[in-house]
Design an enzyme around this catalytic site. Structure first.
Site, PDB file in Angstrom:
ATOM      1  N   LEU A  11       0.806  -1.211   0.000  1.00  0.00           N
ATOM      2  CA  LEU A  11       0.000   0.000   0.000  1.00  0.00           C
ATOM      3  C   LEU A  11       0.840   1.262   0.000  1.00  0.00           C
ATOM      4  O   LEU A  11       0.314   2.353  -0.073  1.00  0.00           O
ATOM      5  CB  LEU A  11      -0.908   0.004   1.237  1.00  0.00           C
ATOM      6  CG  LEU A  11      -2.086  -0.955   1.137  1.00  0.00           C
ATOM      7  CD1 LEU A  11      -2.830  -1.003   2.451  1.00  0.00           C
ATOM      8  CD2 LEU A  11      -3.028  -0.540   0.027  1.00  0.00           C
ATOM      9  N   ARG A  12       2.158   1.080   0.081  1.00  0.00           N
ATOM     10  CA  ARG A  12       2.990   2.261   0.162  1.00  0.00           C
ATOM     11  C   ARG A  12       2.810   3.162  -1.067  1.00  0.00           C
ATOM     12  O   ARG A  12       2.836   4.378  -0.974  1.00  0.00           O
ATOM     13  CB  ARG A  12       4.451   1.869   0.302  1.00  0.00           C
ATOM     14  CG  ARG A  12       5.229   2.864   1.133  1.00  0.00           C
ATOM     15  CD  ARG A  12       6.706   2.678   0.982  1.00  0.00           C
ATOM     16  NE  ARG A  12       7.133   1.305   1.191  1.00  0.00           N
ATOM     17  CZ  ARG A  12       7.550   0.830   2.349  1.00  0.00           C
ATOM     18  NH1 ARG A  12       7.575   1.598   3.381  1.00  0.00           N
ATOM     19  NH2 ARG A  12       7.928  -0.420   2.460  1.00  0.00           N
ATOM     20  N   ALA A  13       2.617   2.523  -2.209  1.00  0.00           N
ATOM     21  CA  ALA A  13       2.474   3.293  -3.437  1.00  0.00           C
ATOM     22  C   ALA A  13       1.273   4.230  -3.354  1.00  0.00           C
ATOM     23  O   ALA A  13       1.376   5.421  -3.618  1.00  0.00           O
ATOM     24  CB  ALA A  13       2.335   2.346  -4.615  1.00  0.00           C
TER      25      ALA A  13
END
Lengths: 573, 341
Positions: free
Chosen positions: B278-280
């Site tokens: 989910l970092r993106a």
């Protein structure tokens, strides 16, 4: 005055602005003459330090002076070579072999004129402004000083050309330099020339301006003239040319699409002359002509094909190699005695001893000495990680090119992806026509590997023996440097060019098998991928002679190929 | 200290400049990675940005220049002092700390103070570069040549905002919030994909190819080299305006709304590109918010998202050695497919 003499004089006038010079060629009277001449031009008492290949980190950038520290019982810093060269010159010996680490430190000092140290409990910033003289003793064009260093040095000279006596008044020129004016027209002409020659680095363009100013100052002028600009273009821009203005365009087309940036199309070879620059056109042409005339003849011919490889080479091959292995992660640090697998870690030893000093002195130690006991001694164990370099030896001859080269390239790409995941290095050798060629020196850069592969030409005879010989040189070289080579040979096994370049199937096969036996003796892991449409006896025989694992490509899908390479490869870790 | 090249005088390189401004507005983005050719002004931009930023409040005498306005983030020493009375305040410039390539781990994280230990037999902690970079920038040139374990350490500290030292019999923790700026040349080696992903934004710089820009670049740099003070004076007003913009953006950042539709678009884009984790999405959303704040907008729109998607995502794509097109092209293609050209 010779070019070398002019370079020495210009550099002496503005050593910091111009960065320095790469002297390419072997040690000899020519090189000595230049160095002596340059030194004579420097101010009285200016430092002149030599940077040996084996320089330690602490000696380079400064750090803790261990012997002085132990003697004094408190940390004593040393300044390091970069700071010591301040105000003078730094000679970089064997510049083609310096490590990426030393290169980076050198570049940082050249960029900022200071050297910052943060190691071993010492933190300092020292001035480090000097002219850098890189002694590049590379023999062939795969060996050269690192590109990042060359970009920061204005000049490049052939060391063996020698240097005549320079009779100029450097002091007067230095005094004059700050006031020298460089007009808009000259600036536009030099920038346009850089563009036309394909010199992209901003640094090079700035060097050209500074070189022109220094030339004007030397000539006793306060305004830069066309002659000064032409001299700067000849000495600074021409040696960096990556393309020849107004050369035959069809040869240009052959160039790979990627290395020159998109705008790099032939139509733009002559810089666009927008309306207000019309009158600059002739001046720029004259500067450009001067620069063009200075591009050595051999270079002109080579440029078309060499541009790609010169750029692809990037950081220089020895650098890429040395990044691995010994500079790898040092392992655990622990108390214990030094031995073959563990090196004394002095700093940690001192740290371990430090808290006890007062107590030990009270117990009757000598004042002013650091008291180290055996149980303070700390060692660092180095993790023995040998890096694998996979050498691809590809048959790019006509017999293969027609039907299978594309497939072979596909297979290599899969293997490349694999190597990338494992963080292995790859190298690419191809043989075709009259001999073998190193397409890609060992690298970990996937970008470069892919580019090298795409540029791989096909066609011509099959000099298998020459290919095997080149591969042997390369893998031996890798092993000597502490790496673990593994070889993947893609061929159908039918040679038709002998080692001496003579055509003829029988001799060619004989030579190839002889080389294969030699290669087997080196004892490196080898995989032979048979690229013949139908697996044939020839390749099988070659694999046996090589002591190689054998895999027929028609049956090899991506997964099997990858597995085969992995099983053929030595275990690392 | 020598004068820095003025930020507003950097010609071209719009993407890099914007990424740095955004990182200055939202330091939690995770830093900037600048990859590109030599001689394109990578380090110039970092130093210029630092010179651009206004001074900040700090606790006087604190080795980590703690922010007196944020009591929860004070170091243990400042907390001690706070319990005994109000903290003295001073103004300091935003630190930009260079991490020299040869830096040893003890200098980076801090270690036993050798001098005091050897001469007085005291066990004291000597803060390292991470302490100095607190609330500022940590710049690593040639980040791809840095030892892997040091890069790991930097990124770990940058993400947690705290430096934990357990060595030499010391046990110290102190705040270390900084914007990590790494630069390098991809031809000299690559970063591990795991590390790439930890950088918030990634920009690619190229040498400008049109003659007008090139002449401009050379001319400005030359003018600066010849007379820094005079050159800096020329750009004083522009730099000041930019400084105001950053300050206004920072103040606005917390108030910028991200509509659900934009969030959804961000997620769809990330799914289309197959980014892991989910970092993106998080970075994309934060970056878009920072862009909006920089422009003084109160709400993020699709335009900001599209604009910032390439630098926020291009280094997170799964590497496909068989795909000839660069990662920037892949991001742009996905944007065009999702949102229309």
């Amino acid at each position: 005055m010779s070019d070398a003499g002019r370079v020495a004089a210009l550099l002496a006038v503005d050593p910091v602005g111009l960065g320095g010079v790469v002297l390419r060629g072997n040690a000899g009277p020519g090189r000595d003459a230049f160095l002596a001449e340059f030194r004579a031009l420097l101010p009285e008492g200016a430092a002149c330090r030599r940077l040996p290949l084996s320089v330690s980190d602490a000696r380079l950038t400064g750090g803790l002076d261990l012997s002085a520290t132990l003697r004094a019982g408190k940390p004593i810093a040393e300044r390091g070579l970069l700071a010591e060269a301040h105000g003078g010159a730094l000679l970089v010996a064997m510049a083609e072999r310096i490590t990426p680490f030393v290169t980076a430190q050198l570049c940082a000092a050249l960029d900022r004129g200071i050297v910052a140290t943060a190691r071993d409990g010492v933190e300092a910033v020292n001035p480090a402004e000097f002219a850098c003289i890189a002694l590049d003793e590379g023999i062939d064009d795969t060996e050269a000083a690192p590109a990042s260093l060359m970009d920061r040095l204005a000049f490049k000279l052939n060391a063996e050309a020698g240097c005549d006596e320079v009779d100029v008044d450097v002091d007067a020129a230095r005094a004059r330099l700050p006031g020298v004016v460089l007009g808009e027209q000259i600036l536009n002409a030099l920038t346009g020339t850089a563009l036309a020659l394909g010199v992209d680095s901003t640094r090079a363009q700035l060097f050209a301006l500074r070189g022109a100013r220094a030339a004007a100052a030397l000539a006793g002028r306060d305004v830069v003239t066309e002659a000064d600009a032409a001299l700067a273009a000849v000495l600074i821009l021409a040696p960096r040319a990556t393309r020849v203005p107004q050369a035959e365009q069809e040869e240009d087309e052959e160039q790979p699409p990627e290395p020159p940036p998109p705008e790099d199309n032939p139509p733009e070879e002559k810089p666009p002359e927008s309306e207000n620059e019309l009158q600059d056109g002739p001046l720029e042409d004259r500067v450009l002509d001067a620069a063009k005339a200075a591009i050595p003849e051999g270079v002109l011919a080579m440029l078309q094909s060499a541009v790609s490889s010169a750029r692809a080479r990037g950081g220089g091959k020895s650098g890429a190699w040395q990044k691995s292995g010994k500079r790898g992660r040092p392992g655990i640090t622990r108390r214990g005695m030094p031995g073959p697998m563990a090196r004394l870690n002095l700093i940690e030893t001192l740290r371990a001893a430090a808290p006890w000093q007062r107590l030990r002195r009270a117990e009757g130690g000598i004042e002013g000495r650091v008291l180290v006991r055996p149980d303070d001694i700390t060692v660092t164990r180095f993790r023995q990680r040998r890096e694998t370099t996979t050498v691809f030896l590809v048959d790019a001859s006509g017999s293969l090119a027609t039907n299978r080269l594309a497939e072979a390239k596909g297979a290599i790409e899969l293997l490349l992806a694999d190597c990338y995941v494992r963080r292995d290095m790859v190298a690419l050798l191809a043989f075709r026509g009259a001999g073998a060629e190193l397409i890609l020196p060992p690298t970990r850069s996937l970008v470069r590997a892919k580019r090298g592969l795409r540029l791989l030409p096909g066609g011509g005879g099959t000099p298998l023996a020459a290919g095997l010989l080149a591969a042997r040189d390369l893998v031996d070289n890798i092993a000597r440097r502490g790496g673990t080579p593994a070889m993947v040979l893609l061929t159908d096994g039918s040679a038709n060019i002998a080692l001496d370049g003579a055509p003829g199937r029988a001799r060619a096969m004989e030579d190839a098998l002889a080389q294969a036996r030699g290669l087997r003796l080196s004892g490196h892991a080898t995989l032979l991928v048979d690229t013949a449409p139908r697996p044939a006896k020839l390749a099988r025989e070659l694999a046996d002679t090589l002591g190689a694992a054998y895999l027929a490509m028609p049956y090899a899908d991506a997964a099997r190929l990858s597995r085969a390479v992995q099983s053929a490869m030595p275990v690392t870790g | 200290m020598a004068l820095a090249f003025p930020f507003s005088a950097i010609a071209g390189q719009e993407e890099m400049k914007q990424a740095m401004l955004i990182a200055a507005i939202d330091p939690t983005l995770g830093g900037v990675l600048v990859f590109g050719d030599r001689g394109t002004g990578k380090s110039t931009a970092v130093r210029a940005l630092a010179a651009l930023l206004p001074q900040m409040q700090a606790v006087e005498g604190c080795r980590y220049h703690c922010d007196p306005a944020q009591e929860s983030r004070l170091c243990s020493e400042c907390q001690d002092r706070l319990s005994r009375g109000a903290l003295p305040i001073t103004m300091v410039t935003v630190p930009v700390v260079d991490l020299p390539l040869g830096a040893s781990e003890d200098r980076v994280v801090g270690a036993l103070d050798l001098e005091r230990a050897l001469s007085r037999g005291e066990k004291a902690f000597e803060p390292g570069l991470l302490a100095r970079a607190n609330r500022g920038f940590l710049y690593v040139d040639e980040v791809n040549l840095l030892e892997d374990h040091l890069v790991d350490l930097l990124i770990d500290v940058a993400a947690s905002g705290e430096n934990v030292v357990e060595r030499d019999g010391l046990s110290v923790r102190h705040p270390a919030r900084f914007v990590l700026v790494g630069s390098g040349n991809p031809e000299e080696g690559e970063l591990r994909p795991q590390l790439l992903d930890r950088f918030g934004l990634s920009v690619e710089v190229k040498t400008p190819m049109d003659i007008a820009t090139r002449i401009d670049v050379v001319k400005r740099r030359d003018a600066f080299d010849r007379d820094p003070a005079q050159f800096v004076a020329l750009y004083l007003a522009q730099d000041a305006a930019l400084r105001e913009q950053i300050l206004a953006g920072r103040a606005l950042l917390a108030k910028v709304r991200v509509p659900d539709a934009v969030l959804e678009a961000a997620s769809r884009l990330c799914i289309a590109l197959g980014t892991d984790g989910l970092r993106a999405e998080l970075t994309l959303m934060r970056a878009a918010r920072a862009v909006a704040a920089l422009r003084g907008h109160h709400e993020v729109t699709e335009a900001e998202l599209r604009e910032i998607a390439p630098p926020a995502l291009r280094h997170r794509l799964r590497r496909n050695p068989l795909d000839e097109s660069g990662s920037t092209t892949r991001v742009e293609r996905a944007i065009a497919e999702l949102f229309g050209a």
